[in-house]
Design a protein around this motif. Structure first.
Motif, PDB file in Angstrom:
ATOM      1  N   GLY A   1       0.824  -1.202   0.000  1.00 39.83           N
ATOM      2  CA  GLY A   1       0.000   0.000   0.000  1.00 39.83           C
ATOM      3  C   GLY A   1       0.857   1.250   0.000  1.00 39.83           C
ATOM      4  N   GLY A   2       1.865   1.281   0.864  1.00 41.41           N
ATOM      5  CA  GLY A   2       2.770   2.421   0.919  1.00 41.41           C
ATOM      6  C   GLY A   2       3.554   2.604  -0.366  1.00 41.41           C
ATOM      7  N   MET A   3       3.938   1.506  -0.998  1.00 38.28           N
ATOM      8  CA  MET A   3       4.662   1.599  -2.268  1.00 38.28           C
ATOM      9  C   MET A   3       3.770   2.174  -3.363  1.00 38.28           C
ATOM     10  N   ALA A   4       2.499   1.785  -3.375  1.00 39.11           N
ATOM     11  CA  ALA A   4       1.573   2.341  -4.365  1.00 39.11           C
ATOM     12  C   ALA A   4       1.447   3.851  -4.186  1.00 39.11           C
ATOM     13  N   LEU A   5       1.427   4.317  -2.939  1.00 34.90           N
ATOM     14  CA  LEU A   5       1.371   5.756  -2.666  1.00 34.90           C
ATOM     15  C   LEU A   5       2.663   6.445  -3.080  1.00 34.90           C
ATOM     16  N   LEU A   6       3.799   5.859  -2.711  1.00 38.05           N
ATOM     17  CA  LEU A   6       5.104   6.452  -3.013  1.00 38.05           C
ATOM     18  C   LEU A   6       5.297   6.634  -4.512  1.00 38.05           C
ATOM     19  N   ALA A   7       4.888   5.642  -5.287  1.00 36.59           N
ATOM     20  CA  ALA A   7       5.099   5.685  -6.736  1.00 36.59           C
ATOM     21  C   ALA A   7       4.275   6.774  -7.423  1.00 36.59           C
ATOM     22  N   LYS A   8       3.259   7.283  -6.749  1.00 34.04           N
ATOM     23  CA  LYS A   8       2.426   8.346  -7.313  1.00 34.04           C
ATOM     24  C   LYS A   8       3.049   9.736  -7.126  1.00 34.04           C
ATOM     25  N   LEU A   9       4.080   9.833  -6.316  1.00 40.04           N
ATOM     26  CA  LEU A   9       4.713  11.114  -6.039  1.00 40.04           C
ATOM     27  C   LEU A   9       5.753  11.438  -7.112  1.00 40.04           C
ATOM     28  N   ASP A  10       6.143  12.722  -7.199  1.00 38.11           N
ATOM     29  CA  ASP A  10       7.145  13.114  -8.192  1.00 38.11           C
ATOM     30  C   ASP A  10       8.514  12.596  -7.781  1.00 38.11           C
ATOM     31  N   ASP A  11       9.432  12.560  -8.735  1.00 42.81           N
ATOM     32  CA  ASP A  11      10.742  11.944  -8.522  1.00 42.81           C
ATOM     33  C   ASP A  11      11.508  12.559  -7.355  1.00 42.81           C
ATOM     34  N   GLN A  12      11.485  13.888  -7.237  1.00 43.78           N
ATOM     35  CA  GLN A  12      12.250  14.532  -6.170  1.00 43.78           C
ATOM     36  C   GLN A  12      11.691  14.180  -4.802  1.00 43.78           C
ATOM     37  N   THR A  13      10.362  14.144  -4.694  1.00 48.62           N
ATOM     38  CA  THR A  13       9.748  13.781  -3.415  1.00 48.62           C
ATOM     39  C   THR A  13      10.073  12.337  -3.061  1.00 48.62           C
ATOM     40  N   VAL A  14      10.050  11.463  -4.058  1.00 46.08           N
ATOM     41  CA  VAL A  14      10.419  10.064  -3.831  1.00 46.08           C
ATOM     42  C   VAL A  14      11.844   9.969  -3.289  1.00 46.08           C
ATOM     43  N   GLU A  15      12.758  10.697  -3.909  1.00 45.16           N
ATOM     44  CA  GLU A  15      14.149  10.664  -3.460  1.00 45.16           C
ATOM     45  C   GLU A  15      14.291  11.205  -2.038  1.00 45.16           C
ATOM     46  N   ASP A  16      13.587  12.282  -1.735  1.00 47.33           N
ATOM     47  CA  ASP A  16      13.646  12.854  -0.388  1.00 47.33           C
ATOM     48  C   ASP A  16      13.148  11.857   0.658  1.00 47.33           C
ATOM     49  N   ILE A  17      12.065  11.163   0.345  1.00 49.07           N
ATOM     50  CA  ILE A  17      11.491  10.188   1.284  1.00 49.07           C
ATOM     51  C   ILE A  17      12.427   9.006   1.481  1.00 49.07           C
ATOM     52  N   ILE A  18      12.982   8.498   0.382  1.00 48.63           N
ATOM     53  CA  ILE A  18      13.894   7.359   0.489  1.00 48.63           C
ATOM     54  C   ILE A  18      15.132   7.743   1.300  1.00 48.63           C
ATOM     55  N   ALA A  19      15.665   8.936   1.041  1.00 52.21           N
ATOM     56  CA  ALA A  19      16.846   9.392   1.776  1.00 52.21           C
ATOM     57  C   ALA A  19      16.532   9.557   3.269  1.00 52.21           C
ATOM     58  N   HIS A  20      15.383  10.108   3.562  1.00 55.83           N
ATOM     59  CA  HIS A  20      15.001  10.322   4.968  1.00 55.83           C
ATOM     60  C   HIS A  20      14.856   9.001   5.718  1.00 55.83           C
ATOM     61  N   ASN A  21      14.328   7.975   5.027  1.00 56.50           N
ATOM     62  CA  ASN A  21      14.051   6.688   5.667  1.00 56.50           C
ATOM     63  C   ASN A  21      15.174   5.672   5.521  1.00 56.50           C
TER      64      ASN A  21
END
Length: 255
Positions: free
Chosen positions: A147-167
């Motif tokens: 479920g979280g991956m489906a949400l993450l994939a809907k975000l823009d590339d920069q936001t995805v990178e920021d989230i991955i880096a934070h986590n």
């Protein structure tokens, strides 16, 4: 040690405390539930007392029998009291019930909260072996579950990178996931149109998830179905994704 439940001045509060003890024990063991013997052993209550309290908790909607087994689990009515007024639960509830009945498996409602995913609701299907990957109120890094991956994939590339880096420092705790693997899962989800995540958050489980965006194109909610890996060949993954997407269309028409 358990004592008699005869009607005395203190029997009402004592019975309430015991009932809450049973409920709390089930909430602390959400993965596969507990049977009467296990509950008696953990709580120190006698089996007849456990049976009687379980009957009352089931009747009140706080506990459910796990279909096809002798195990009991805490109902989401108890686990999600603080968040059950979220309008997304009301929107998704009929769809989730239908999906649980059609697939036989566990269905989850997941939303984004910053860098995390939050499970809002869970419906359990009738198949006797369930993978209860999460429960109402549980938080985890966005993307480690389907479920979280489906949400993450809907975000823009920069936001995805920021989230991955934070986590990134937390990902190792989820089946050894790496930032590189998460980026690949995002790409796979975008290409496929739905997420498929297995053996990360919960061993032996595989989930399929789809997300719904709001009018501004931001992920609003996701619904996922999780089962034991053996029940999730590629053909069934695609079939389940189609069922979820049909359900999301229904929800979209009500937003």
């Amino acid at each position: 040690m358990d004592t008699s439940d005869t009607d005395t001045a203190g029997s009402g509060p004592r019975t309430l405390r015991r009932g809450l003890q049973i409920l709390r024990t089930l909430q602390e063991n959400p993965e596969s539930g507990l049977n009467v013997s296990s509950l008696a052993r953990i709580t120190g209550l006698q089996r007849p007392t456990v049976y009687r309290l379980l009957a009352a908790l089931v009747e009140a909607g706080f506990v459910k029998n796990l279909s096809g087994t002798k195990r009991f689990i805490a109902s989401q009515h108890a686990a999600a009291t603080a968040i059950e007024q979220d309008p997304r639960i009301e929107l998704a509830f009929p769809v989730m019930q239908k999906l649980a009945a059609l697939t036989g498996d566990a269905v989850f409602l997941v939303v984004r909260d910053g860098y995390e995913s939050v499970s809002l609701w869970r419906e359990i299907g009738p198949y006797p072996v369930q993978i209860l990957a999460t429960f109402a109120g549980k938080r985890q890094p966005l993307g480690v579950g389907s479920g979280g991956m489906a949400l993450l994939a809907k975000l823009d590339d920069q936001t995805v990178e920021d989230i991955i880096a934070h986590n990134s420092n937390q990902l190792e705790q989820y089946g050894g996931m790496t930032a590189r693997e998460m980026r690949q899962l995002v790409q796979n989800t975008r290409t496929r149109g739905y997420s498929v995540v297995g053996n990360y958050a919960v061993r032996g489980a595989l989930g399929v998830g789809c997300a719904l965006c709001d009018a501004k194109g931001q992920p609003y909610l996701a619904i996922s179905v999780t089962a034991i890996t053996e029940r999730m060949p590629a053909t069934r993954q695609k079939e389940i994704a189609g069922l979820i997407q049909e359900g999301l269309k229904t929800i979209a028409g009500k937003i």
